[in-house]
Scaffold this active site. Structure first.
Site, PDB file in Angstrom:
ATOM      1  N   CYS A 102      50.180  64.675  29.965  1.00  0.00           N
ATOM      2  CA  CYS A 102      50.284  64.728  28.507  1.00  0.00           C
ATOM      3  C   CYS A 102      50.991  63.490  27.968  1.00  0.00           C
ATOM      4  O   CYS A 102      51.613  62.737  28.697  1.00  0.00           O
ATOM      5  CB  CYS A 102      51.031  65.989  28.068  1.00  0.00           C
ATOM      6  SG  CYS A 102      50.050  67.496  28.225  1.00  0.00           S
TER       7      CYS A 102
ATOM      8  N   HIS B  26      52.518  65.698  22.394  1.00  0.00           N
ATOM      9  CA  HIS B  26      53.542  66.680  22.027  1.00  0.00           C
ATOM     10  C   HIS B  26      54.940  66.090  22.073  1.00  0.00           C
ATOM     11  O   HIS B  26      55.153  64.991  22.588  1.00  0.00           O
ATOM     12  CB  HIS B  26      53.440  67.930  22.912  1.00  0.00           C
ATOM     13  CG  HIS B  26      53.707  67.711  24.365  1.00  0.00           C
ATOM     14  ND1 HIS B  26      54.978  67.601  24.881  1.00  0.00           N
ATOM     15  CD2 HIS B  26      52.857  67.608  25.424  1.00  0.00           C
ATOM     16  CE1 HIS B  26      54.908  67.452  26.196  1.00  0.00           C
ATOM     17  NE2 HIS B  26      53.636  67.433  26.555  1.00  0.00           N
TER      18      HIS B  26
END
Length: 195
Positions: free
Chosen positions: A171, A155
């Site tokens: 992440c 992301h």
């Protein structure tokens, strides 16, 4: 002596020429993207972590995402032995993740729903609607294994200055302009290898 010096310089020039780094144009932004992106700091990112087209160093066929955790680099493999290379921020050692997954689905300016484990560690975090203040940034690619959500994502970020470091809760963070570029290139079902 001068002849040796010139020979060394020539050898260095040839070896550097073998490392082909080609800058690529930024993706075209929608009006919404441009408005949100104007509000997010761009941060100073080391040129090492800029977006380049390079010779594919991964050994993987075209159409695969490979994250090299030690280098903080993400590659998307292309035809003709090329790859797009992006700098990334990754999980701190305690939260790092490696393995294989697929991109189940993708989202523009996604809503952030922090997992229960993260809320337990940091009670101040809360659900955040998509937009320029959202920690997931401009795009999210949702990683699944065996049809189940890993809770890990590729992301964007509203902290681009942290690209090249191990700072996330697992992440894979990218500069917003880079995650938009990757999002535009990869379909759902793309294989992701994190090593």
């Amino acid at each position: 002596m001068k002849l040796v010096h010139y020979a060394v310089l020539a050898a260095m020039s040839l070896s550097l020429g073998a490392c082909q780094y080609t800058k690529t144009a930024d993706p075209v932004l929608s009006e919404r993207d441009a408005q949100f992106m104007a509000m997010i700091p761009t941060g100073d990112v080391d040129k090492m972590y800029a977006r380049y087209m390079v010779d594919n160093p991964t050994g993987e066929p075209p159409g695969v995402i490979v994250v090299e955790t030690k280098q903080h680099l993400l590659y998307y493999t292309l035809p003709d032995g090329k790859a797009m290379r992006y700098g990334v921020a990754l999980g701190s050692e305690a939260f790092g993740w490696t393995g294989e997954a697929v991109i189940d689905h993708k989202a523009e300016w996604p809503t952030w729903n922090p997992p229960a484990e993260m809320i337990a560690r940091w009670p101040h975090v809360k659900r955040t609607e998509g937009g320029w203040t959202n920690p997931l940034g401009a795009r999210a690619l949702y990683l699944f294994q065996g049809g189940k959500d890993t809770l890990y994502r590729i992301h964007g970020t509203n902290e681009p200055e942290k690209i090249g470091r191990s700072v996330s809760s697992g992440c894979i963070r990218m500069r917003n302009i880079d995650v938009i570029d990757l999002y535009n290139r990869v379909p759902a079902g793309t294989k992701v290898i994190v090593r």
